[in-house]
Design a protein around this motif. Sequence first.
Motif: not given
Length: 69
Positions: A31-55
């Motif tokens: 759906r998004e063509d992205a891998v999402l990454v977030r801080d487990s200590k602050n799950p509601h603090g936002g996330h980083l989206a990177v392409t599958a290739k970058s990940w």
Amino acid sequence: MADSAGAIWRKSTRSGNGGNCVEVATNLLGREDAVLVRDSKNPHGGHLAVTAKSWTTFTDAVRDGALSL
């Protein structure tokens, strides 16, 4: 920023309970063509989206010891 609605977050099985972890969501690649990454200590603090290739490039570099962590 990629929409995280429906994201299934997970962290590495190698992570302990120390709280210094990141979580990733890969189930939205279609759906998004992205891998999402977030801080487990602050799950509601936002996330980083990177392409599958970058990940993949990043995780390969970590696995190969090419990065100083």
